[in-house]
Design a protein around this motif. Structure first.
Motif, PDB file in Angstrom:
ATOM      1  N   LEU A   6      51.199  32.946  13.989  1.00 10.39           N
ATOM      2  CA  LEU A   6      52.229  31.926  13.848  1.00 10.39           C
ATOM      3  C   LEU A   6      52.017  30.910  14.960  1.00 10.39           C
ATOM      4  N   ASN A   7      52.853  29.883  15.009  1.00 12.28           N
ATOM      5  CA  ASN A   7      52.698  28.859  16.039  1.00 12.28           C
ATOM      6  C   ASN A   7      52.798  29.433  17.447  1.00 12.28           C
ATOM      7  N   ASN A   8      53.606  30.477  17.618  1.00 10.25           N
ATOM      8  CA  ASN A   8      53.802  31.031  18.959  1.00 10.25           C
ATOM      9  C   ASN A   8      53.442  32.510  19.060  1.00 10.25           C
ATOM     10  N   LEU A   9      52.681  33.018  18.105  1.00  8.97           N
ATOM     11  CA  LEU A   9      52.322  34.436  18.103  1.00  8.97           C
ATOM     12  C   LEU A   9      50.842  34.599  17.807  1.00  8.97           C
ATOM     13  N   ASP A  10      50.119  35.294  18.723  1.00 12.81           N
ATOM     14  CA  ASP A  10      48.681  35.524  18.585  1.00 12.81           C
ATOM     15  C   ASP A  10      48.391  37.020  18.518  1.00 12.81           C
ATOM     16  N   VAL A  11      47.321  37.373  17.818  1.00 11.78           N
ATOM     17  CA  VAL A  11      46.785  38.730  17.886  1.00 11.78           C
ATOM     18  C   VAL A  11      45.541  38.691  18.772  1.00 11.78           C
ATOM     19  N   ASP A  12      45.407  39.659  19.676  1.00  5.47           N
ATOM     20  CA  ASP A  12      44.341  39.678  20.675  1.00  5.47           C
ATOM     21  C   ASP A  12      43.493  40.935  20.520  1.00  5.47           C
ATOM     22  N   VAL A  13      42.179  40.780  20.632  1.00  7.38           N
ATOM     23  CA  VAL A  13      41.253  41.906  20.670  1.00  7.38           C
ATOM     24  C   VAL A  13      40.249  41.628  21.786  1.00  7.38           C
ATOM     25  N   SER A  14      39.985  42.627  22.632  1.00  7.45           N
ATOM     26  CA  SER A  14      39.082  42.396  23.758  1.00  7.45           C
ATOM     27  C   SER A  14      38.331  43.661  24.134  1.00  7.45           C
ATOM     28  N   TYR A  15      37.244  43.467  24.879  1.00  5.51           N
ATOM     29  CA  TYR A  15      36.496  44.566  25.499  1.00  5.51           C
ATOM     30  C   TYR A  15      36.679  44.457  27.003  1.00  5.51           C
ATOM     31  N   TYR A  16      36.931  45.586  27.670  1.00  4.36           N
ATOM     32  CA  TYR A  16      37.147  45.565  29.116  1.00  4.36           C
ATOM     33  C   TYR A  16      36.274  46.603  29.812  1.00  4.36           C
ATOM     34  N   SER A  17      36.015  46.350  31.088  1.00  6.66           N
ATOM     35  CA  SER A  17      35.301  47.292  31.943  1.00  6.66           C
ATOM     36  C   SER A  17      35.864  47.160  33.351  1.00  6.66           C
ATOM     37  N   ASN A  18      36.445  48.247  33.855  1.00  4.37           N
ATOM     38  CA  ASN A  18      37.053  48.237  35.186  1.00  4.37           C
ATOM     39  C   ASN A  18      36.443  49.337  36.041  1.00  4.37           C
ATOM     40  N   ARG A  19      36.193  49.018  37.303  1.00  4.97           N
ATOM     41  CA  ARG A  19      35.697  50.019  38.257  1.00  4.97           C
ATOM     42  C   ARG A  19      36.667  50.112  39.424  1.00  4.97           C
ATOM     43  N   PHE A  20      37.229  51.289  39.615  1.00  6.42           N
ATOM     44  CA  PHE A  20      38.148  51.564  40.713  1.00  6.42           C
ATOM     45  C   PHE A  20      37.342  52.186  41.851  1.00  6.42           C
ATOM     46  N   LYS A  21      37.389  51.543  43.001  1.00  8.13           N
ATOM     47  CA  LYS A  21      36.506  51.922  44.102  1.00  8.13           C
ATOM     48  C   LYS A  21      37.274  52.663  45.203  1.00  8.13           C
ATOM     49  N   LYS A  22      36.574  53.589  45.844  1.00  9.62           N
ATOM     50  CA  LYS A  22      37.088  54.274  47.038  1.00  9.62           C
ATOM     51  C   LYS A  22      38.430  54.948  46.761  1.00  9.62           C
ATOM     52  N   LEU A  23      38.478  55.768  45.710  1.00  7.68           N
ATOM     53  CA  LEU A  23      39.703  56.514  45.420  1.00  7.68           C
ATOM     54  C   LEU A  23      40.048  57.430  46.590  1.00  7.68           C
ATOM     55  N   ASP A  24      41.336  57.602  46.852  1.00  7.91           N
ATOM     56  CA  ASP A  24      41.757  58.507  47.913  1.00  7.91           C
ATOM     57  C   ASP A  24      41.343  59.943  47.611  1.00  7.91           C
ATOM     58  N   GLN A  25      41.204  60.283  46.317  1.00  9.25           N
ATOM     59  CA  GLN A  25      40.746  61.618  45.943  1.00  9.25           C
ATOM     60  C   GLN A  25      39.242  61.779  46.123  1.00  9.25           C
ATOM     61  N   GLY A  26      38.527  60.662  46.350  1.00 10.93           N
ATOM     62  CA  GLY A  26      37.090  60.700  46.552  1.00 10.93           C
ATOM     63  C   GLY A  26      36.323  60.019  45.443  1.00 10.93           C
ATOM     64  N   GLY A  27      35.312  59.227  45.806  1.00  9.07           N
ATOM     65  CA  GLY A  27      34.444  58.581  44.830  1.00  9.07           C
ATOM     66  C   GLY A  27      35.088  57.397  44.137  1.00  9.07           C
ATOM     67  N   GLY A  54      36.478  50.097  27.443  1.00 10.93           N
ATOM     68  CA  GLY A  54      37.023  50.292  26.103  1.00 10.93           C
ATOM     69  C   GLY A  54      37.464  49.001  25.451  1.00 10.93           C
ATOM     70  N   VAL A  55      38.286  49.141  24.418  1.00  7.72           N
ATOM     71  CA  VAL A  55      38.748  48.020  23.593  1.00  7.72           C
ATOM     72  C   VAL A  55      40.265  47.957  23.660  1.00  7.72           C
ATOM     73  N   ARG A  56      40.790  46.745  23.753  1.00  7.83           N
ATOM     74  CA  ARG A  56      42.235  46.518  23.730  1.00  7.83           C
ATOM     75  C   ARG A  56      42.599  45.727  22.487  1.00  7.83           C
ATOM     76  N   ALA A  57      43.791  45.981  21.973  1.00 10.59           N
ATOM     77  CA  ALA A  57      44.324  45.206  20.849  1.00 10.59           C
ATOM     78  C   ALA A  57      45.822  45.066  21.063  1.00 10.59           C
ATOM     79  N   GLY A  58      46.331  43.857  20.811  1.00 15.43           N
ATOM     80  CA  GLY A  58      47.753  43.631  21.014  1.00 15.43           C
ATOM     81  C   GLY A  58      48.203  42.282  20.516  1.00 15.43           C
ATOM     82  N   LEU A  59      49.401  41.883  20.925  1.00 10.23           N
ATOM     83  CA  LEU A  59      50.011  40.620  20.520  1.00 10.23           C
ATOM     84  C   LEU A  59      50.451  39.839  21.749  1.00 10.23           C
ATOM     85  N   THR A  60      50.428  38.511  21.637  1.00 12.23           N
ATOM     86  CA  THR A  60      50.955  37.627  22.658  1.00 12.23           C
ATOM     87  C   THR A  60      51.941  36.660  22.005  1.00 12.23           C
TER      88      THR A  60
END
Length: 202
Positions: free
Chosen positions: A166-187, A193-199
């Protein structure tokens, strides 16, 4: 990873050529005061890996965010993300200040709070990040967009497409890659993965 940077470079190059006035898609096209975009959806992980701990299974997670235009080419952006396996869980809250350098290309900087629950060990951490966000419109089809962020505890990359329903409603699909560094638990930990949603935009 090299392919990701090539895609981002193409996105940034394309965004600098995008001056059309068609209806905005994710993310916000203009940062005029009072403009607001609200996004929500699910993440479908293809990988959830920890350097120091075994990981079993993957689960659908949730995400959400709000971008509010402040005027003067600036906007405030909040985002929540969740990444889950059968045993482990990572949740992040981000707050970023965005500045539109040219139409279709913004820089941002801000704060990330991450909560990691790994091997029954729950820890939280705070860090800073900077990044780029780009978008360009393919008339009558969809909008291609992407972000790349770098911080002392989180590196992130996402590229996606948005299609107006619609004029103010979008459907979104994306690919993401995140790296969390120096976890307190180690390493480190990585989620892809893939995301899907609405804006919805106001």
């Amino acid at each position: 990873m090299r392919l990701q940077y090539v895609l981002l470079a193409a996105l940034v190059a394309g965004s600098s050529l995008s001056f059309s006035s068609q209806a905005a898609a994710s993310p916000l096209k203009h940062y005029d005061a009072g403009r607001i975009a609200v996004s929500a959806g699910g993440s479908f992980p293809t990988a959830m890996e920890f350097d120091k701990f075994p990981t079993e299974g993957k689960k659908v997670s949730t995400y959400g965010g709000v971008t509010a235009g402040l005027g003067g080419r600036t906007a405030l952006h909040y985002r929540y993300d969740q990444y889950r396996s059968n045993q482990d869980d990572i949740q992040t809250n981000q707050l970023n200040l965005m500045y539109q350098v040219i139409p279709g290309l913004s820089v941002y900087g801000g704060y990330v709070h991450a909560k990691t629950d790994v091997a029954d060990w729950d820890k939280s951490s705070d860090s800073a990040q900077v990044g780029l966000q780009g978008r360009f419109d393919i008339p009558l089809l969809f909008t291609v967009w992407g972000t790349a962020g770098y911080g002392d505890k989180l590196n992130s990359f996402e590229i996606g497409v948005s299609k107006p329903l619609l004029n103010n409603l979008d459907v979104d699909v994306s690919y993401y890659s995140n790296r969390f560094k120096k976890l307190d638990q180690g390493g480190d930990a990585e989620s892809r993965g893939v995301r899907a949603g609405l804006t919805i935009k106001f």
